[in-house]
Design an enzyme around this catalytic site. Structure first.
Site, PDB file in Angstrom:
ATOM      1  CB  THR A  29      23.123 -22.722 -26.776  1.00  0.00           C
ATOM      2  OG1 THR A  29      22.794 -24.045 -26.341  1.00  0.00           O
ATOM      3  CG2 THR A  29      22.044 -22.226 -27.721  1.00  0.00           C
ATOM      4  CE  LYS A 140      24.272 -24.486 -21.430  1.00  0.00           C
ATOM      5  NZ  LYS A 140      23.968 -23.281 -22.231  1.00  0.00           N
ATOM      6  CD  GLU A 173      23.832 -21.795 -12.856  1.00  0.00           C
ATOM      7  OE1 GLU A 173      24.796 -21.318 -13.483  1.00  0.00           O
ATOM      8  OE2 GLU A 173      23.589 -23.020 -12.811  1.00  0.00           O
TER       9      GLU A 173
END
Length: 270
Positions: A29, A140, A173
């Site tokens: 993204t 990802k 994270e």
């Protein structure tokens, strides 16, 4: 929102697409501002590395071709770009089809401004993520069920972002961000050896810290160290710094974050 598949505008996805059946693919993204894809080289590197790890054959030129078409329509592009690589259509079963991956580009127009630090309240989520297959660490992938469940818990707590630990109590994270932790005047970042996503903004900030001679220790960080955290911020491709003012009802110092933002000139990222 507009969507393109292999540089052709589309309005639907095939029922046989393996992205739908197995989450077979990856994505990134990105922020697009005044026709410029922010951190473009890092996004391309991420996609290329993911293709190697997932054994995908993808023509990334389709991304620029899609952007060229969008620019012809809108002149100036501002907003968010989501790039999805799917292994494409296939027969039932896990065996890999022998054809190139499909490249999807989703454009979400919106007003954008220069990056600024954000202040948020945060905490540590109770749910834990698992240990990832070694060949998939950092990628990802389209399998984001862990993040879907974690996001719901964070929203229930009223947190804009939250720290996520794994089943061995290692801080990994945020739900949709990487994190930088400060202890005893030293910045630390979880090493992501067993899980987590290698974010493009994480890489950019680490590179800028190295140029400025700012030490950032990459190591395992455990939940036992929570009381020693003095400052904390989250980062992703759409936001270089979400400073945590309060972590699990304990006030944190945001001044080191603000100073780092200025030193690294995180308002100037292209």
């Amino acid at each position: 929102m507009q969507a393109f598949k292999n540089a052709q505008e589309v309005h639907h996805v095939s029922l046989l697409d393996r992205a739908f059946h197995y989450g077979d693919g990856c994505f990134t993204t990105a922020r697009i501002q005044n026709n410029q894809l922010v951190l473009k080289n890092r996004h391309w590197t991420r996609l290329q590395q993911a293709c190697q790890q997932l054994l995908l054959q993808a023509d990334l030129d389709f991304i620029q071709q899609s952007l060229d078409y969008l620019q012809q329509q809108h002149a100036v592009l501002n907003g968010t770009l989501k790039i999805v690589l799917s292994r494409g259509e296939g027969n039932r079963g896990y065996a890999l089809p022998d054809h190139p991956a499909d490249v999807y580009v989703f454009y979400y127009p919106q007003l954008v401004a220069n990056f600024q630090p954000e202040a948020i309240v945060s905490g540590v989520l109770q749910q834990r993520i698992g240990i990832t297959m070694p060949s998939l660490v950092g990628v990802k992938t389209l399998n984001r069920l862990e993040q879907v469940m974690l996001k719901q818990e964070a929203e229930q707590q009223g947190w804009g972002e939250a720290l996520v630990a794994d089943v061995q109590d290692r801080i990994v994270e945020g739900v949709s961000s990487n994190c930088f932790i400060r202890q005893n005047n030293t910045w630390i970042i979880p090493e992501l050896r067993y899980n987590g996503v290698h974010g493009v903004m994480r890489a950019e900030i680490l590179a800028r810290m190295q140029v400025q001679g700012i030490l950032c220790e990459q190591r395992c960080v455990t939940l036992d160290e929570l009381p020693q955290i003095d400052s904390l911020f989250f980062c992703n491709a759409l936001s270089p710094m979400k400073m945590v003012t309060q972590l699990n009802d304990r006030a944190l110092d945001i001044q080191p974050c603000q100073e780092l933002f200025q030193i690294l000139q995180l308002d100037q990222i292209d």
